[in-house]
Write a protein that holds these residues in place. Structure first.
Motif, PDB file in Angstrom:
ATOM      1  N   TYR A  46      33.554  -4.908  46.773  1.00  0.00           N
ATOM      2  CA  TYR A  46      32.398  -4.839  47.925  1.00  0.00           C
ATOM      3  C   TYR A  46      30.978  -4.726  47.460  1.00  0.00           C
ATOM      4  CZ  TYR A  46      29.536  -2.812  51.495  1.00  0.00           C
ATOM      5  OH  TYR A  46      28.551  -2.664  52.219  1.00  0.00           O
ATOM      6  N   GLU A  47      30.840  -3.981  46.166  1.00  0.00           N
ATOM      7  CA  GLU A  47      29.567  -3.983  45.879  1.00  0.00           C
ATOM      8  C   GLU A  47      28.799  -5.153  45.511  1.00  0.00           C
ATOM      9  OE1 GLU A  47      29.631  -0.618  43.040  1.00  0.00           O
ATOM     10  OE2 GLU A  47      29.139   0.909  44.477  1.00  0.00           O
ATOM     11  N   ARG A 102      30.928  -6.679  54.672  1.00  0.00           N
ATOM     12  CA  ARG A 102      31.392  -5.482  55.521  1.00  0.00           C
ATOM     13  C   ARG A 102      32.949  -5.614  56.324  1.00  0.00           C
ATOM     14  NH1 ARG A 102      27.698  -1.797  58.698  1.00  0.00           N
ATOM     15  NH2 ARG A 102      29.083  -0.621  60.316  1.00  0.00           N
ATOM     16  N   LEU A 114      35.239  -4.200  53.727  1.00  0.00           N
ATOM     17  CA  LEU A 114      34.965  -2.877  53.492  1.00  0.00           C
ATOM     18  C   LEU A 114      35.718  -2.294  54.633  1.00  0.00           C
ATOM     19  CD1 LEU A 114      33.742  -0.373  52.447  1.00  0.00           C
ATOM     20  CD2 LEU A 114      31.880  -0.635  53.979  1.00  0.00           C
ATOM     21  N   GLN A 115      35.616  -2.534  56.158  1.00  0.00           N
ATOM     22  CA  GLN A 115      36.155  -2.098  57.033  1.00  0.00           C
ATOM     23  C   GLN A 115      37.494  -2.240  57.258  1.00  0.00           C
ATOM     24  OE1 GLN A 115      33.983  -2.520  60.566  1.00  0.00           O
ATOM     25  NE2 GLN A 115      35.188  -1.252  61.937  1.00  0.00           N
ATOM     26  N   TYR A 167      38.027   0.344  52.777  1.00  0.00           N
ATOM     27  CA  TYR A 167      38.031   1.877  53.457  1.00  0.00           C
ATOM     28  C   TYR A 167      39.132   2.247  53.523  1.00  0.00           C
ATOM     29  CZ  TYR A 167      36.264   5.978  55.408  1.00  0.00           C
ATOM     30  OH  TYR A 167      36.319   7.496  56.101  1.00  0.00           O
ATOM     31  N   CYS A 227      33.568   6.750  49.219  1.00  0.00           N
ATOM     32  CA  CYS A 227      34.132   6.884  50.615  1.00  0.00           C
ATOM     33  C   CYS A 227      33.067   7.728  51.443  1.00  0.00           C
ATOM     34  CB  CYS A 227      35.336   7.673  50.340  1.00  0.00           C
ATOM     35  SG  CYS A 227      37.019   6.851  49.746  1.00  0.00           S
ATOM     36  N   ARG A 242      29.896   7.240  51.407  1.00  0.00           N
ATOM     37  CA  ARG A 242      28.820   6.369  51.648  1.00  0.00           C
ATOM     38  C   ARG A 242      29.596   5.357  52.619  1.00  0.00           C
ATOM     39  NH1 ARG A 242      27.883   4.595  46.646  1.00  0.00           N
ATOM     40  NH2 ARG A 242      28.915   2.448  46.626  1.00  0.00           N
ATOM     41  N   ALA A 243      30.723   4.752  52.391  1.00  0.00           N
ATOM     42  CA  ALA A 243      31.324   3.994  53.363  1.00  0.00           C
ATOM     43  C   ALA A 243      31.475   4.445  54.701  1.00  0.00           C
ATOM     44  CB  ALA A 243      32.691   3.535  52.734  1.00  0.00           C
TER      45      ALA A 243
END
Length: 442
Positions: A120-121, A126, A129-130, A134, A198, A200-201
């Motif tokens: 992700y970084e 996104r 991530l979602q 996450y 987590c 931050r996400a």
């Protein structure tokens, strides 16, 4: 990596990649997913060398591992979430191993899942991530929030009992070694990475307010990294004497790489302690000469900006731990092997180390030529990748930057560093910036 881990591959790379040979098939640990450094190292270079699509099979495998690991979390610990231990396979094995020296590695699955943070970084995807990262990492956080306890003397929130793979220590002067303890440094580093990401996400995705509060409180209770009486970075919560100072694993130094909890700029004292740890290990006459250890030495010295030491270990990896075809091997005598056995983690770890000598990055920051060895006084590299969805081409001569081109694929602000110089770029997606040796735009 391209041959063995394409975007649509059904499985990620194991200890022999996607291949093996007759000798490897005789070993109990071959062709599996070892979760105490080896599978992680297989993917250490994936993002930095711009092969992020090859990372995707591992992301899908982690989703399945998290589902399988829910049963282990419940059956062994009575905990929420999921966990996996020292090794797994294509069927999602997640139970502990059968010896305390290596089997009770409660952060094995988490250590591998940190690769989701890396993906992700680098990509800032996104949707990934979602939909993938996450959910998996949130359930890992649920396990550790349930599993951890407050240390009765120190007041810190610690994991355990667990080990520092696959090492042991002397708890007292009796001369009897042990493996299990509370709050091993590896666990705390990984848990801090997990909880911080987590939190931050969840804020970015605007989800789970209650979990955010729990994570923030837990982060505040985690132990700090500690320096021992010999100046070393402690591998355990207590300043125990090492029972195996020649050991091939250096798990606690994951705070230096791939995490950035230790950096020469922000934590100079801890950086000095990490260097002492490395030097102490290197001075052992019977140091276990293993392909992944050579790669780790190179990676750690690169993060300490010591290009000459890193270059020495890369050279040893190539000259002393590779077959004629340049595939790395684990030496005879290691973990019961009767002959040199092909293991591919050294190839990928060495590749990652080379990339780290030329470019290092953290979210919002790029460091150009951080550890350039004298042997590479002049040269160029193209297509390296930095966190923040950035590609970089770098050219240098006589040890000095000539030109760097940064191609920005996501809008954001990035600080670019070079030997004490710094410039800040406020960039729009799709833009490109050319910098000279003084970091001036040209």
């Amino acid at each position: 990596m391209i041959a063995g881990s394409r975007a649509d591959s059904p499985l990620p790379l194991h200890l022999q990649g996607i291949w093996n040979d007759g000798e490897a098939c005789r070993m109990g640990w071959s062709c599996d997913y070892h979760l105490d450094i080896n599978t992680q190292m297989n993917y250490y270079p994936a993002e930095a060398v711009n092969l992020g699509a090859s990372h995707l099979p591992l992301m899908r495998y982690l989703e399945r591992l998290a589902q399988a690991g829910k049963r282990s979390a419940q059956d062994f610990y009575g905990s929420e979430g999921w966990t996996a231990h020292v090794f797994s396979n294509v069927w999602g094995f997640t139970a502990p191993g059968w010896e305390t020296s290596w089997g009770l590695n409660v952060t094995g699955g988490l250590w591998l899942a940190v690769q989701m943070i890396e993906h992700y970084e680098y990509s800032l995807d996104r949707e990934f991530l979602q939909r993938q990262a996450y959910p998996v990492l949130k359930e890992a956080a649920a396990f550790f929030l349930s599993y951890m306890t407050v240390h009765p003397q120190k007041g810190w929130l610690v994991s355990g009992p667990s080990n520092s793979p696959e090492n042991s220590f002397y708890p007292d002067g009796s001369g009897v070694s042990q493996q299990l303890s509370m709050g091993a440094t590896l666990d705390q580093v990984l848990i801090r990475e997990l909880f911080t990401f987590c939190l931050r996400a969840a804020e970015l995705l605007e989800q789970d307010e209650e979990l955010r509060a729990r994570l923030a409180g837990a982060i505040a209770q985690l132990p700090p990294l500690l320096t021992g009486s010999r100046g070393q970075l402690q591998e355990w919560l207590e300043d125990y004497a090492e029972a195996q100072p020649e050991h091939r694993h250096l798990s606690h130094l994951c705070a230096l790489y791939p995490a950035s909890q230790i950096t020469p700029e922000e934590t100079p004292d801890l950086s000095a302690a990490a260097r002492i740890t490395l030097e102490n290990r290197m001075q052992q006459d019977d140091l276990e000469d293993v392909e992944f250890t050579a790669a780790l030495f190179a990676l750690y010295f690169a993060r300490l900006y010591d290009g000459e030491r890193a270059y020495k270990h890369i050279s040893h990896l190539i000259s002393g731990l590779c077959f004629d075809n340049l595939l790395t091997f684990s030496k005879a005598g290691i973990a019961g092997a009767e002959s040199n056995i092909f293991v591919i983690d050294g190839n990928f770890g060495g590749t990652a180390a080379i990339a780290e000598l030329l470019l290092q990055s953290r979210p919002g920051e790029i460091c150009l030529l951080p550890a350039l060895p004298a042997a590479w006084a002049s040269g160029s590299v193209s297509g390296l990748r930095a966190k923040g969805n950035i590609e970089a081409d770098i050219e240098w001569a006589d040890g000095q930057l000539v030109r760097a081109v940064l191609r920005i694929h996501s809008t954001g602000t990035v600080s670019v560093r070079l030997q004490g110089q710094r410039t800040v770029i406020h960039a729009e997606a799709g833009s490109s910036y050319s910098l000279n040796g003084l970091l001036q735009q040209i």
